[in-house]
Structures are given as structure tokens and as C-alpha cells.
Design a protein around this motif. Structure first.
Motif, PDB file in Angstrom:
ATOM      1  N   ASN A 248       0.830  -1.204   0.000  1.00  9.02           N
ATOM      2  CA  ASN A 248       0.000   0.000   0.000  1.00  9.02           C
ATOM      3  C   ASN A 248       0.865   1.254   0.000  1.00  9.02           C
ATOM      4  O   ASN A 248       0.579   2.219  -0.714  1.00  9.02           O
ATOM      5  CB  ASN A 248      -0.905   0.028   1.230  1.00  9.02           C
ATOM      6  N   LYS A 251       2.044   1.696  -3.363  1.00  7.38           N
ATOM      7  CA  LYS A 251       0.916   1.968  -4.270  1.00  7.38           C
ATOM      8  C   LYS A 251       0.414   3.408  -4.146  1.00  7.38           C
ATOM      9  O   LYS A 251       0.061   4.041  -5.129  1.00  7.38           O
ATOM     10  CB  LYS A 251      -0.214   0.981  -3.948  1.00  7.38           C
ATOM     11  N   TYR A 252       0.405   3.914  -2.913  1.00  7.41           N
ATOM     12  CA  TYR A 252      -0.157   5.258  -2.699  1.00  7.41           C
ATOM     13  C   TYR A 252       0.924   6.323  -2.513  1.00  7.41           C
ATOM     14  O   TYR A 252       0.677   7.380  -1.949  1.00  7.41           O
ATOM     15  CB  TYR A 252      -1.150   5.226  -1.538  1.00  7.41           C
ATOM     16  N   ASP A 276       5.088   6.302   4.639  1.00  8.38           N
ATOM     17  CA  ASP A 276       5.308   6.838   3.291  1.00  8.38           C
ATOM     18  C   ASP A 276       5.025   8.327   3.259  1.00  8.38           C
ATOM     19  O   ASP A 276       4.454   8.871   4.214  1.00  8.38           O
ATOM     20  CB  ASP A 276       4.420   6.094   2.269  1.00  8.38           C
ATOM     21  N   VAL A 281      -4.424   9.612   3.803  1.00  9.86           N
ATOM     22  CA  VAL A 281      -5.831   9.203   3.908  1.00  9.86           C
ATOM     23  C   VAL A 281      -6.621  10.348   4.542  1.00  9.86           C
ATOM     24  O   VAL A 281      -6.300  10.764   5.659  1.00  9.86           O
ATOM     25  CB  VAL A 281      -5.975   7.938   4.793  1.00  9.86           C
ATOM     26  N   ILE A 289     -10.952   2.499   7.673  1.00  8.52           N
ATOM     27  CA  ILE A 289      -9.984   2.046   6.675  1.00  8.52           C
ATOM     28  C   ILE A 289      -9.646   0.549   6.769  1.00  8.52           C
ATOM     29  O   ILE A 289      -9.298  -0.080   5.784  1.00  8.52           O
ATOM     30  CB  ILE A 289      -8.712   2.929   6.762  1.00  8.52           C
ATOM     31  N   TYR A 294     -13.381  -1.719   2.177  1.00  8.95           N
ATOM     32  CA  TYR A 294     -13.431  -0.263   2.303  1.00  8.95           C
ATOM     33  C   TYR A 294     -12.322   0.387   1.479  1.00  8.95           C
ATOM     34  O   TYR A 294     -11.155   0.030   1.591  1.00  8.95           O
ATOM     35  CB  TYR A 294     -13.313   0.181   3.765  1.00  8.95           C
ATOM     36  N   VAL A 296     -10.981   4.334   0.000  1.00  7.24           N
ATOM     37  CA  VAL A 296     -11.176   5.774   0.165  1.00  7.24           C
ATOM     38  C   VAL A 296     -11.902   6.327  -1.044  1.00  7.24           C
ATOM     39  O   VAL A 296     -12.844   7.072  -0.933  1.00  7.24           O
ATOM     40  CB  VAL A 296      -9.813   6.466   0.363  1.00  7.24           C
ATOM     41  N   ARG A 300      -9.521   6.583  -7.398  1.00  2.04           N
ATOM     42  CA  ARG A 300      -8.125   6.747  -7.015  1.00  2.04           C
ATOM     43  C   ARG A 300      -7.419   5.383  -7.020  1.00  2.04           C
ATOM     44  O   ARG A 300      -6.326   5.228  -7.546  1.00  2.04           O
ATOM     45  CB  ARG A 300      -8.110   7.360  -5.608  1.00  2.04           C
ATOM     46  N   GLY A 311      -4.198  -5.438  -7.086  1.00  3.85           N
ATOM     47  CA  GLY A 311      -5.050  -5.556  -5.902  1.00  3.85           C
ATOM     48  C   GLY A 311      -5.595  -4.246  -5.388  1.00  3.85           C
ATOM     49  O   GLY A 311      -4.886  -3.458  -4.794  1.00  3.85           O
ATOM     50  N   SER A 312      -6.873  -4.001  -5.602  1.00  6.01           N
ATOM     51  CA  SER A 312      -7.445  -2.825  -4.965  1.00  6.01           C
ATOM     52  C   SER A 312      -8.890  -3.100  -4.631  1.00  6.01           C
ATOM     53  O   SER A 312      -9.764  -2.293  -4.869  1.00  6.01           O
ATOM     54  CB  SER A 312      -7.307  -1.604  -5.860  1.00  6.01           C
ATOM     55  N   GLY A 314      -9.862  -3.518  -1.645  1.00  2.00           N
ATOM     56  CA  GLY A 314     -10.143  -3.029  -0.296  1.00  2.00           C
ATOM     57  C   GLY A 314     -10.099  -4.140   0.735  1.00  2.00           C
ATOM     58  O   GLY A 314     -10.717  -4.049   1.795  1.00  2.00           O
ATOM     59  N   GLY A 316      -6.934  -5.726   1.553  1.00  3.33           N
ATOM     60  CA  GLY A 316      -5.580  -5.823   2.109  1.00  3.33           C
ATOM     61  C   GLY A 316      -5.512  -5.471   3.592  1.00  3.33           C
ATOM     62  O   GLY A 316      -4.976  -6.243   4.398  1.00  3.33           O
ATOM     63  N   LEU A 317      -6.066  -4.328   3.968  1.00  2.00           N
ATOM     64  CA  LEU A 317      -5.966  -3.895   5.360  1.00  2.00           C
ATOM     65  C   LEU A 317      -6.830  -4.756   6.274  1.00  2.00           C
ATOM     66  O   LEU A 317      -6.505  -4.950   7.444  1.00  2.00           O
ATOM     67  CB  LEU A 317      -6.353  -2.419   5.489  1.00  2.00           C
TER      68      LEU A 317
HETATM   69  P1  ADP Z   1      -6.736  -1.751  -1.463  1.00  2.00           P
HETATM   70  O1  ADP Z   1      -6.618  -3.139  -1.961  1.00  2.00           O
HETATM   71  O2  ADP Z   1      -7.819  -0.938  -2.094  1.00  2.00           O
HETATM   72  O3  ADP Z   1      -5.424  -1.035  -1.406  1.00  2.00           O
HETATM   73  P2  ADP Z   1      -6.653  -1.872   1.394  1.00  2.00           P
HETATM   74  O4  ADP Z   1      -7.551  -2.552   2.346  1.00  2.00           O
HETATM   75  O5  ADP Z   1      -5.232  -2.317   1.375  1.00  2.00           O
HETATM   76  O6  ADP Z   1      -7.307  -1.990  -0.026  1.00  2.00           O
HETATM   77  O7  ADP Z   1      -6.718  -0.330   1.666  1.00  2.00           O
HETATM   78  C1  ADP Z   1      -7.952   0.316   1.801  1.00  2.00           C
HETATM   79  C2  ADP Z   1      -7.865   1.761   1.358  1.00  2.00           C
HETATM   80  O8  ADP Z   1      -7.003   2.459   2.246  1.00  2.00           O
HETATM   81  C3  ADP Z   1      -7.253   1.932  -0.020  1.00  2.00           C
HETATM   82  O9  ADP Z   1      -8.241   1.892  -1.005  1.00  2.00           O
HETATM   83  C4  ADP Z   1      -6.585   3.289   0.079  1.00  2.00           C
HETATM   84  O10 ADP Z   1      -7.509   4.284  -0.293  1.00  2.00           O
HETATM   85  C5  ADP Z   1      -6.283   3.447   1.554  1.00  2.00           C
HETATM   86  N1  ADP Z   1      -4.842   3.281   1.874  1.00  2.00           N
HETATM   87  C6  ADP Z   1      -4.259   2.158   2.351  1.00  2.00           C
HETATM   88  N2  ADP Z   1      -2.945   2.350   2.570  1.00  2.00           N
HETATM   89  C7  ADP Z   1      -2.681   3.625   2.204  1.00  2.00           C
HETATM   90  C8  ADP Z   1      -1.497   4.436   2.198  1.00  2.00           C
HETATM   91  N3  ADP Z   1      -0.307   3.975   2.614  1.00  2.00           N
HETATM   92  N4  ADP Z   1      -1.618   5.712   1.769  1.00  2.00           N
HETATM   93  C9  ADP Z   1      -2.822   6.202   1.370  1.00  2.00           C
HETATM   94  N5  ADP Z   1      -3.975   5.493   1.356  1.00  2.00           N
HETATM   95  C10 ADP Z   1      -3.906   4.223   1.770  1.00  2.00           C
END
Ligand code: ADP
Length: 352
Positions: A248, A251-252, A276, A281, A289, A294, A296, A300, A311-312, A314, A316-317
Motif C-alpha cells: 500500500n 501503491k499510494y 510513506d 488518507v 480504513i 473499504y 477511500v 483513485r 489488488g485494490s 479493499g 488488504g488492510l
Molecule cells: P486496497 O486493496 O484498495 O489497497 P486496502 O484494504 O489495502 O485496499 O486499503 C484500503 C484503502 O485504504 C485503499 O483503497 C486506500 O484508499 C487506503 N490506503 C491504504 N494504505 C494507504 C497508504 N499507505 N496511503 C494512502 N492510502 C492508503
């Protein structure tokens, strides 16, 4: 005839705590007796409840309607009612008319059940959405190819590559879902080991390195804090969680940015964190989050997804949170929009 309003079983039912809510009302729906649970919900003692009308005591038109129907029809009646402070609790209601007049009302709290049903509905809806997007792309690309609209071999190859990429996304989504459900259900047995935090960090830095390089993002390992003890964790699961956070962060992040990975001792836990200087967020999204599905902002995530970071959905977290919880640990984050984020996972420290 047994006086049903004073029999021993009824007394036992009325006195019961933590069970169903029991009420006795007369023909005009005034309360004759109230069980312990009814008193708690109405926030009134038995003495002040007795004599009150049902609607005045609980303020629920739906409860009143079920009782009224049973009273007028003389038949057992079931229904649903919202009660409690601002109607936040949901009950199933059974109203049973008594021979001598009046009714017994039994209310069963179904709030948790309804919430679970809602979660399941949302889950299916989210999943449907996540599956439909890549499937639609695959179908369109394949249709264009089979209709012969693409004569140019290079363009055809490009279409096939896109199909492959969408199929990879689908496969990853399915993998993540299976993973999540395994961890959630407690089916995955953790094999706990005492781990050197610095080695965990180093392994993560190596694994994320390739992806980071592609985006010219520098990965830096933070020096271990002097006192950091060992972590008690499943190396595979912890590695997976930390890699998700690092993924992540890359990615972000903006091109040319920096991602920092480190470990610290916090009380009786070891905290692994990834920082990072990326897009951050927005505050309004931070509390949710770590929920599954979920995101954001879908556009984006999509836009970055197109850059092949993958992978997006939502998920991962949510996986990171479940891994932390399975260890008896926790997750957390701090972020500022446009400035950057720090995400962390904490696991117990191994005994010395
Ligand atoms: P995804 O697979 O969409 O990345 P996650 O569960 O990993 O799903 O993350 C959920 C959301 O949290 C993401 O869609 C992103 O908007 C936000 N996010 C996660 N990590 C970061 C980060 N390091 N910086 C900014 N936004 C983040």
C-alpha cells in the motif's frame, strides 16, 4: 383455573435477566406486570411501569400495533419492533392473548442478528461489484477480438495482455477472500515463533523492493531500536501483513518517494510500521480504513491499479487487521492527506 398472571413459572420468567423481555398488559394495553428486562429497557422501575400504556412506556408504535392486533383478533400475533434509546434495538415480538383478557408480550432482541444479516448483504453486494468490473472488461475485450474488429496483431496482443491482467486481478481477489475467511474463522493455525524484528523488516524490504523499483520508490529500513526484543508471531502471516502494508505504501506513494519500514518495542508488544510520504488518507475515512472492501475512493484506487501494482479490492488492510487479532495484537495508522501515512501492526513480544 390457574391464575396465569401469578403462577410460579411466570414469576421466574419475569425475574429472568439477560433473556427475553416479558410484559403483561390488560385489554386496553396498559402494563399489568413487567419483567426485569422490560424495566431495564424502559429505564423505569416496576412500580412506575405498572399502569402505564404500552406506547407511553416504550414509545414504539410498532410494538403497540402488534399488541393491538392480538387484542382485537384474540389470536397469537407476531411482529417486529424497534425499541430502546432512539429505537436502536430491534426485537421480534410475540403477543399471546390470555383467557381472562389481556396479553402476554414476549420480546426477543434480534439486533445482533439483523446486523449480521446486513453485513452479509453488504458483503455480497461488494463482492458482486468487485467481480463485475474485471469480468465486464474481459468480456468486452474477448468480444472485440472474436468479432474480428482487431486486425492488427500488436493490438490483439495488447488485448490479450489486458485480459490476462484482469484475470490475474480476479484470481488475486479470490485468493484474498479465501485468506480472509480462513483467518476470520480461526481455521488457520498460527505457528508462533520468536522472531528477530530486524530480520522480519529486512525480508519485507527485499520482497517489496522489486515493486518499489518499478516506481522509482526508495525503500529504507529504519534502524532497530536498541531494546527491541523478539516478536512472538507466525513468520508467514506476519510477513504477509507487513508486505500488505508495504504494498500500500508503494501503491499510494508518488514516483520517486520513500517508504520506511521499521520495528519498535511498545510495552509488551513489537510494532512493525511502514511509513510513506504519499497521498495520505483523508481524516473522514480513517476510522473505517481497516474494514473489508473499504476504499477511500474507487477512482483513485483504479487509477493506481492500472499501473500494475495490483489488488485494490479493499481487502488488504482487513487481512492485516485479522492477522493482528489472531495474534492477540492490534493495528493502527496515522495519516495526513497530501503528506503521508504510517500504518502499523503490533504482535506480542516473545517472553525473555
Ligand atoms: P486496497 O486493496 O484498495 O489497497 P486496502 O484494504 O489495502 O485496499 O486499503 C484500503 C484503502 O485504504 C485503499 O483503497 C486506500 O484508499 C487506503 N490506503 C491504504 N494504505 C494507504 C497508504 N499507505 N496511503 C494512502 N492510502 C492508503
Amino acid at each position: 383455573m390457574i391464575d396465569r398472571t401469578s403462577s410460579a413459572p411466570l414469576e421466574a420468567l419475569l425475574a429472568r435477566r439477560g433473556g427475553d423481555l416479558i410484559l403483561l398488559v390488560d385489554e386496553s394495553l396498559r402494563i399489568v406486570r413487567a419483567g426485569a428486562e422490560a424495566e431495564i429497557l424502559a429505564e423505569r422501575g416496576a412500580s412506575s411501569l405498572v399502569g402505564m400504556s404500552l406506547i407511553a412506556a416504550f414509545g414504539s408504535a410498532s410494538l403497540d400495533a402488534v399488541a393491538r392486533q392480538a387484542a382485537t383478533s384474540g389470536e397469537d400475533t407476531s411482529g417486529a419492533a424497534d425499541l430502546g434509546h432512539l429505537g436502536t434495538r430491534q426485537f421480534s415480538v410475540d403477543a399471546v392473548p390470555l383467557h381472562g383478557g389481556g396479553l402476554v408480550l414476549s420480546l426477543h432482541d434480534v439486533t445482533a442478528l439483523r446486523r449480521m444479516e446486513r453485513v452479509r448483504r453488504d458483503f455480497v453486494a461488494n463482492l458482486g461489484h468487485e467481480l463485475r468490473t474485471p469480468l465486464t472488461s474481459i468480456k468486452l475485450l474477448a468480444e472485440t477480438l472474436t468479432s474480428g474488429a482487431v486486425d492488427d496483431p500488436a493490438t490483439s496482443r495488447d488485448f490479450v495482455t489486458q485480459i490476462e491482467r484482469e484475470a490475474d486481478h480476479l484470481a488475486q481477489l479470490v485468493d484474498e477472500l479465501l485468506d480472509l475467511s480462513m483467518i476470520e474463522s480461526g481455521e488457520t493455525k498460527l505457528s508462533l515463533e520468536a522472531l528477530d524484528p530486524d530480520e522480519v523488516v529486512a525480508a519485507c524490504a527485499v520482497r517489496i523492493g522489486v515493486v518499489a523499483e518499478r516506481r522509482e520508490i526508495h525503500v529504507r529500513r529504519l534502524p532497530p531500536s536498541s531494546s527491541a526484543g523478539q516478536a512472538l508471531a507466525d513468520p508467514i502471516r506476519l510477513g504477509q501483513a507487513l508486505l500488505n502494508l508495504a504494498h500500500n505504501a508503494v501503491k499510494y506513494s508518488h514516483h520517486g518517494g520513500e517508504v520506511r519500514i521499521g520495528a519498535d518495542e511498545i510495552g509488551d508488544r513489537v510494532r512493525f510500521s511502514v511509513s510513506d510520504d504519499g497521498i495520505g488518507v483523508p481524516e473522514a475515512h480513517q476510522p473505517r480504513i481497516f474494514e473489508r472492501f473499504y476504499k477511500v475512493d474507487r477512482s483513485r484506487a483504479r487509477e493506481r491499479d492500472a499501473q500494475e501494482i495490483g489488488g485494490s479490492a479493499g481487502l488488504g488492510l482487513a487481512i492485516v487487521r485479522h492477522i493482528a487479532e489472531a495474534h492477540g495484537g492490534a493495528v493502527g495508522m496515522r495519516s495526513e492527506e497530501g503528506v503521508g501515512s504510517t500504518f502499523w501492526i503490533e504482535v506480542p513480544r516473545a517472553p525473555d
